[in-house]
Design a protein around this motif. Structure first.
Motif, mmCIF file in Angstrom:
data_model
loop_
_atom_site.group_PDB
_atom_site.id
_atom_site.type_symbol
_atom_site.label_atom_id
_atom_site.label_comp_id
_atom_site.label_asym_id
_atom_site.label_seq_id
_atom_site.Cartn_x
_atom_site.Cartn_y
_atom_site.Cartn_z
ATOM 1 N N ARG A 7 -20.226 -31.934 3.863
ATOM 2 C CA ARG A 7 -18.934 -32.430 4.337
ATOM 3 C C ARG A 7 -18.720 -31.855 5.724
ATOM 4 O O ARG A 7 -18.794 -30.646 5.922
ATOM 5 C CB ARG A 7 -17.808 -31.982 3.416
ATOM 6 C CG ARG A 7 -16.431 -32.461 3.847
ATOM 7 C CD ARG A 7 -15.348 -31.899 2.909
ATOM 8 N NE ARG A 7 -14.052 -32.425 3.219
ATOM 9 C CZ ARG A 7 -13.228 -31.926 4.138
ATOM 10 N NH1 ARG A 7 -13.594 -30.872 4.853
ATOM 11 N NH2 ARG A 7 -12.041 -32.476 4.353
ATOM 12 N N TYR A 8 -18.475 -32.735 6.680
ATOM 13 C CA TYR A 8 -18.242 -32.330 8.056
ATOM 14 C C TYR A 8 -16.796 -32.595 8.439
ATOM 15 O O TYR A 8 -16.254 -33.646 8.091
ATOM 16 C CB TYR A 8 -19.105 -33.152 9.025
ATOM 17 C CG TYR A 8 -20.580 -32.951 8.919
ATOM 18 C CD1 TYR A 8 -21.212 -31.936 9.635
ATOM 19 C CD2 TYR A 8 -21.361 -33.789 8.131
ATOM 20 C CE1 TYR A 8 -22.582 -31.768 9.557
ATOM 21 C CE2 TYR A 8 -22.736 -33.623 8.061
ATOM 22 C CZ TYR A 8 -23.336 -32.619 8.770
ATOM 23 O OH TYR A 8 -24.696 -32.450 8.701
ATOM 24 N N GLU A 9 -16.188 -31.678 9.155
ATOM 25 C CA GLU A 9 -14.928 -31.942 9.829
ATOM 26 C C GLU A 9 -15.289 -32.195 11.278
ATOM 27 O O GLU A 9 -15.779 -31.298 11.967
ATOM 28 C CB GLU A 9 -13.979 -30.759 9.689
ATOM 29 C CG GLU A 9 -13.454 -30.607 8.282
ATOM 30 C CD GLU A 9 -12.429 -29.509 8.145
ATOM 31 O OE1 GLU A 9 -11.687 -29.241 9.119
ATOM 32 O OE2 GLU A 9 -12.380 -28.918 7.063
ATOM 33 N N ILE A 10 -15.091 -33.435 11.701
ATOM 34 C CA ILE A 10 -15.531 -33.830 13.028
ATOM 35 C C ILE A 10 -14.349 -33.990 13.974
ATOM 36 O O ILE A 10 -13.213 -34.189 13.552
ATOM 37 C CB ILE A 10 -16.371 -35.123 12.986
ATOM 38 C CG1 ILE A 10 -15.554 -36.294 12.436
ATOM 39 C CG2 ILE A 10 -17.626 -34.916 12.154
ATOM 40 C CD1 ILE A 10 -16.275 -37.623 12.507
ATOM 41 N N ASN A 11 -14.655 -33.911 15.252
ATOM 42 C CA ASN A 11 -13.667 -34.140 16.299
ATOM 43 C C ASN A 11 -13.586 -35.658 16.504
ATOM 44 O O ASN A 11 -14.560 -36.258 16.956
ATOM 45 C CB ASN A 11 -14.126 -33.437 17.573
ATOM 46 C CG ASN A 11 -13.196 -33.642 18.734
ATOM 47 O OD1 ASN A 11 -12.355 -34.537 18.737
ATOM 48 N ND2 ASN A 11 -13.360 -32.819 19.752
ATOM 49 N N PRO A 12 -12.454 -36.292 16.182
ATOM 50 C CA PRO A 12 -12.356 -37.750 16.321
ATOM 51 C C PRO A 12 -12.639 -38.244 17.741
ATOM 52 O O PRO A 12 -13.091 -39.378 17.913
ATOM 53 C CB PRO A 12 -10.910 -38.058 15.907
ATOM 54 C CG PRO A 12 -10.506 -36.914 15.047
ATOM 55 C CD PRO A 12 -11.238 -35.719 15.609
ATOM 56 N N ALA A 13 -12.425 -37.409 18.726
ATOM 57 C CA ALA A 13 -12.718 -37.792 20.110
ATOM 58 C C ALA A 13 -14.212 -37.728 20.415
ATOM 59 O O ALA A 13 -14.646 -38.181 21.476
ATOM 60 C CB ALA A 13 -11.950 -36.896 21.082
ATOM 61 N N VAL A 49 -13.247 -36.625 8.796
ATOM 62 C CA VAL A 49 -14.205 -36.202 7.770
ATOM 63 C C VAL A 49 -15.389 -37.171 7.736
ATOM 64 O O VAL A 49 -15.210 -38.384 7.770
ATOM 65 C CB VAL A 49 -13.539 -36.132 6.382
ATOM 66 C CG1 VAL A 49 -14.557 -35.772 5.308
ATOM 67 C CG2 VAL A 49 -12.408 -35.114 6.392
ATOM 68 N N ALA A 50 -16.588 -36.599 7.680
ATOM 69 C CA ALA A 50 -17.818 -37.362 7.498
ATOM 70 C C ALA A 50 -18.645 -36.649 6.429
ATOM 71 O O ALA A 50 -18.490 -35.440 6.222
ATOM 72 C CB ALA A 50 -18.596 -37.471 8.804
ATOM 73 N N TYR A 51 -19.500 -37.393 5.768
ATOM 74 C CA TYR A 51 -20.356 -36.837 4.717
ATOM 75 C C TYR A 51 -21.809 -37.229 4.961
ATOM 76 O O TYR A 51 -22.078 -38.260 5.574
ATOM 77 C CB TYR A 51 -19.938 -37.374 3.343
ATOM 78 C CG TYR A 51 -18.533 -37.028 2.950
ATOM 79 C CD1 TYR A 51 -18.243 -35.806 2.361
ATOM 80 C CD2 TYR A 51 -17.491 -37.920 3.175
ATOM 81 C CE1 TYR A 51 -16.946 -35.483 2.003
ATOM 82 C CE2 TYR A 51 -16.189 -37.607 2.814
ATOM 83 C CZ TYR A 51 -15.922 -36.386 2.236
ATOM 84 O OH TYR A 51 -14.640 -36.073 1.885
ATOM 85 N N ALA A 52 -22.711 -36.407 4.461
ATOM 86 C CA ALA A 52 -24.138 -36.712 4.520
ATOM 87 C C ALA A 52 -24.789 -36.220 3.240
ATOM 88 O O ALA A 52 -24.310 -35.272 2.607
ATOM 89 C CB ALA A 52 -24.790 -36.041 5.724
ATOM 90 N N SER A 53 -25.887 -36.861 2.873
ATOM 91 C CA SER A 53 -26.680 -36.351 1.759
ATOM 92 C C SER A 53 -28.157 -36.574 2.053
ATOM 93 O O SER A 53 -28.534 -37.535 2.712
ATOM 94 C CB SER A 53 -26.290 -37.014 0.430
ATOM 95 O OG SER A 53 -26.528 -38.386 0.461
#
Length: 88
Positions: A7-13, A49-53
């Motif tokens: 789970r990533y908390e990303i910068n929307p910009a 929020v972004a996710y990866a697996s």
């Protein structure tokens, strides 16, 4: 098989930079013997929020990937993208 779910908390910009970063990791995980299942990224609204697996055949294979990734020049350059841009 072991599957990692991130789970990533990303910068929307910085979504474009995060997308570049994530595409690089797909190929890197594959090169190290894993299977990347892709990313789930925000497409509508104000989400950070972004996710990866991704999966490896065993915990030992995953641990070997982790160890190698911290020494690999391509992985180091990819880590640097996130660090310098603040996309994560």
């Amino acid at each position: 098989m072991i599957t990692c779910f991130l789970r990533y908390e990303i910068n929307p910009a910085q979504i474009d930079t995060f997308e570049k970063y994530s595409r690089l990791w797909i190929s890197l995980v594959t090169r190290f013997g894993g299977v990347h299942h892709g990313y789930l990224m925000p497409s509508e609204g104000a989400s950070d929020v972004a996710y990866a697996s991704f999966s490896f055949p065993s915990m030992a294979a995953y641990e070997a990937y982790r160890e190698k990734s911290f020494k690999d020049p391509d992985c180091i350059a990819t880590f640097k993208i996130a660090e310098e841009s603040g996309c994560i």
